[in-house]
Motif scaffolding. Sequence first.
Motif, PDB file in Angstrom:
ATOM      1  N   THR A 292     136.430  66.770  54.911  1.00  0.00           N
ATOM      2  CA  THR A 292     136.366  67.701  53.789  1.00  0.00           C
ATOM      3  C   THR A 292     135.044  67.532  53.064  1.00  0.00           C
ATOM      4  N   ILE A 293     134.438  68.645  52.695  1.00  0.00           N
ATOM      5  CA  ILE A 293     133.229  68.612  51.876  1.00  0.00           C
ATOM      6  C   ILE A 293     133.506  69.410  50.606  1.00  0.00           C
ATOM      7  N   VAL A 294     133.286  68.754  49.474  1.00  0.00           N
ATOM      8  CA  VAL A 294     133.529  69.350  48.162  1.00  0.00           C
ATOM      9  C   VAL A 294     132.183  69.555  47.477  1.00  0.00           C
ATOM     10  N   LEU A 295     131.960  70.724  46.947  1.00  0.00           N
ATOM     11  CA  LEU A 295     130.677  71.041  46.334  1.00  0.00           C
ATOM     12  C   LEU A 295     130.841  71.396  44.866  1.00  0.00           C
ATOM     13  N   GLY A 296     129.892  70.938  44.041  1.00  0.00           N
ATOM     14  CA  GLY A 296     129.842  71.349  42.653  1.00  0.00           C
ATOM     15  C   GLY A 296     129.416  72.805  42.557  1.00  0.00           C
ATOM     16  N   ILE A 297     129.271  73.285  41.341  1.00  0.00           N
ATOM     17  CA  ILE A 297     128.969  74.702  41.138  1.00  0.00           C
ATOM     18  C   ILE A 297     127.545  74.916  40.628  1.00  0.00           C
ATOM     19  N   GLY A 298     127.301  74.579  39.356  1.00  0.00           N
ATOM     20  CA  GLY A 298     125.992  74.828  38.768  1.00  0.00           C
ATOM     21  C   GLY A 298     124.885  74.051  39.446  1.00  0.00           C
TER      22      GLY A 298
ATOM     23  N   ASP B 144     119.633  80.216  36.158  1.00  0.00           N
ATOM     24  CA  ASP B 144     118.686  81.101  35.482  1.00  0.00           C
ATOM     25  C   ASP B 144     119.373  82.038  34.500  1.00  0.00           C
ATOM     26  N   ARG B 145     120.372  82.762  34.985  1.00  0.00           N
ATOM     27  CA  ARG B 145     121.058  83.753  34.156  1.00  0.00           C
ATOM     28  C   ARG B 145     121.751  83.075  32.967  1.00  0.00           C
ATOM     29  N   HIS B 146     122.336  81.906  33.223  1.00  0.00           N
ATOM     30  CA  HIS B 146     123.061  81.177  32.181  1.00  0.00           C
ATOM     31  C   HIS B 146     122.158  80.897  30.985  1.00  0.00           C
ATOM     32  N   TRP B 147     120.985  80.298  31.254  1.00  0.00           N
ATOM     33  CA  TRP B 147     120.111  79.920  30.143  1.00  0.00           C
ATOM     34  C   TRP B 147     119.414  81.130  29.539  1.00  0.00           C
ATOM     35  N   ALA B 148     119.086  82.122  30.364  1.00  0.00           N
ATOM     36  CA  ALA B 148     118.454  83.338  29.833  1.00  0.00           C
ATOM     37  C   ALA B 148     119.401  84.069  28.881  1.00  0.00           C
TER      38      ALA B 148
ATOM     39  N   THR C 274     111.178  79.131  25.885  1.00  0.00           N
ATOM     40  CA  THR C 274     111.410  78.105  24.864  1.00  0.00           C
ATOM     41  C   THR C 274     112.665  77.314  25.181  1.00  0.00           C
ATOM     42  N   LEU C 275     113.752  78.015  25.488  1.00  0.00           N
ATOM     43  CA  LEU C 275     114.993  77.311  25.796  1.00  0.00           C
ATOM     44  C   LEU C 275     114.867  76.532  27.097  1.00  0.00           C
ATOM     45  N   SER C 276     114.191  77.102  28.092  1.00  0.00           N
ATOM     46  CA  SER C 276     114.010  76.389  29.362  1.00  0.00           C
ATOM     47  C   SER C 276     113.248  75.087  29.157  1.00  0.00           C
ATOM     48  N   ALA C 277     112.222  75.123  28.299  1.00  0.00           N
ATOM     49  CA  ALA C 277     111.447  73.919  28.024  1.00  0.00           C
ATOM     50  C   ALA C 277     112.305  72.854  27.348  1.00  0.00           C
ATOM     51  N   LEU C 278     113.163  73.284  26.429  1.00  0.00           N
ATOM     52  CA  LEU C 278     114.048  72.343  25.742  1.00  0.00           C
ATOM     53  C   LEU C 278     115.095  71.770  26.688  1.00  0.00           C
ATOM     54  N   VAL C 279     115.583  72.592  27.615  1.00  0.00           N
ATOM     55  CA  VAL C 279     116.512  72.085  28.629  1.00  0.00           C
ATOM     56  C   VAL C 279     115.812  71.032  29.488  1.00  0.00           C
TER      57      VAL C 279
ATOM     58  N   ALA D 130     133.350  87.913  22.949  1.00  0.00           N
ATOM     59  CA  ALA D 130     133.917  88.935  22.082  1.00  0.00           C
ATOM     60  C   ALA D 130     132.938  90.074  21.830  1.00  0.00           C
ATOM     61  N   ALA D 131     131.650  89.756  21.896  1.00  0.00           N
ATOM     62  CA  ALA D 131     130.619  90.764  21.677  1.00  0.00           C
ATOM     63  C   ALA D 131     130.234  91.491  22.967  1.00  0.00           C
ATOM     64  N   GLY D 132     130.970  91.214  24.038  1.00  0.00           N
ATOM     65  CA  GLY D 132     130.677  91.858  25.309  1.00  0.00           C
ATOM     66  C   GLY D 132     129.487  91.262  26.025  1.00  0.00           C
ATOM     67  N   ARG D 133     129.138  90.020  25.675  1.00  0.00           N
ATOM     68  CA  ARG D 133     127.978  89.369  26.294  1.00  0.00           C
ATOM     69  C   ARG D 133     128.391  88.018  26.888  1.00  0.00           C
ATOM     70  N   GLY D 134     129.564  88.041  27.515  1.00  0.00           N
ATOM     71  CA  GLY D 134     130.099  86.833  28.126  1.00  0.00           C
ATOM     72  C   GLY D 134     129.503  86.556  29.497  1.00  0.00           C
ATOM     73  N   GLU D 135     130.186  85.708  30.235  1.00  0.00           N
ATOM     74  CA  GLU D 135     129.677  85.275  31.537  1.00  0.00           C
ATOM     75  C   GLU D 135     129.615  86.416  32.541  1.00  0.00           C
TER      76      GLU D 135
END
Length: 240
Positions: free
Chosen positions: A3-9, A16-20, A32-37, A69-74
Amino acid sequence: METIVLGIGETLVRDDRHWASWANWLGVPAHTLSALVGAAVAQGRDATDALRVLRPDMDVDEAYLARAAAGRGEHLDESDLYPDVRPALAELRAAGVRVVVAGNGTVRAGELLRALDLPADLVVTSDEWGVRKPDPAFFARVVEVAEAEPSATLYVGDHPADDLFPAAAAGLRTAHLRRGAYGHWWAEHPDVVGAADFRVNALTELVGLVGAQPARPAFEDGRGAVQGARPARVSYLRGL
């Protein structure tokens, strides 16, 4: 390996999309956020600490709900997958390996991943299990769903503290993936090199590990008895 189990992120899915999307929500340039990450990664901190640098009083979970709630979820689609994901998972299944995707993520992320119909036997997220990496209980669940002995199960991930060390402590075999900020930055650290049974640069290398013997055997106790689980490394990440 059975069995091989893989993470996600940053194992299957690009961040990219997550942090953007977070940068857009907070009204700051994505760079700016990418640099801080990147700074958080280099310091061995949780990447979400970058959000708290920008908004020290922010509750990340509450902000996530507000975005939804603002329609800007995942959002997640085929373009968010690394290009080697489908061919690698398909090759593993063709080789008779059970393929499991299990990593940190929301219930919504699990739904989105399953909608992509990946060549995997099981796709599940931490929120669906009610426990997140690196909690040992998460890896206990991994052992349960693997349907194989821990010594015949390989956990693949990029993050030393979230993936490599706790998986090894649970008795699983480990493959460190040199991908994403954590995967690249910490790849040559002695603790990572010492804890990983295998080190890979792409998921397509995994099929070649199916019949391979780990470079490092299960550890022995003081009486010379071989144990299934290995002691966790003292981590330089997150103060563990």
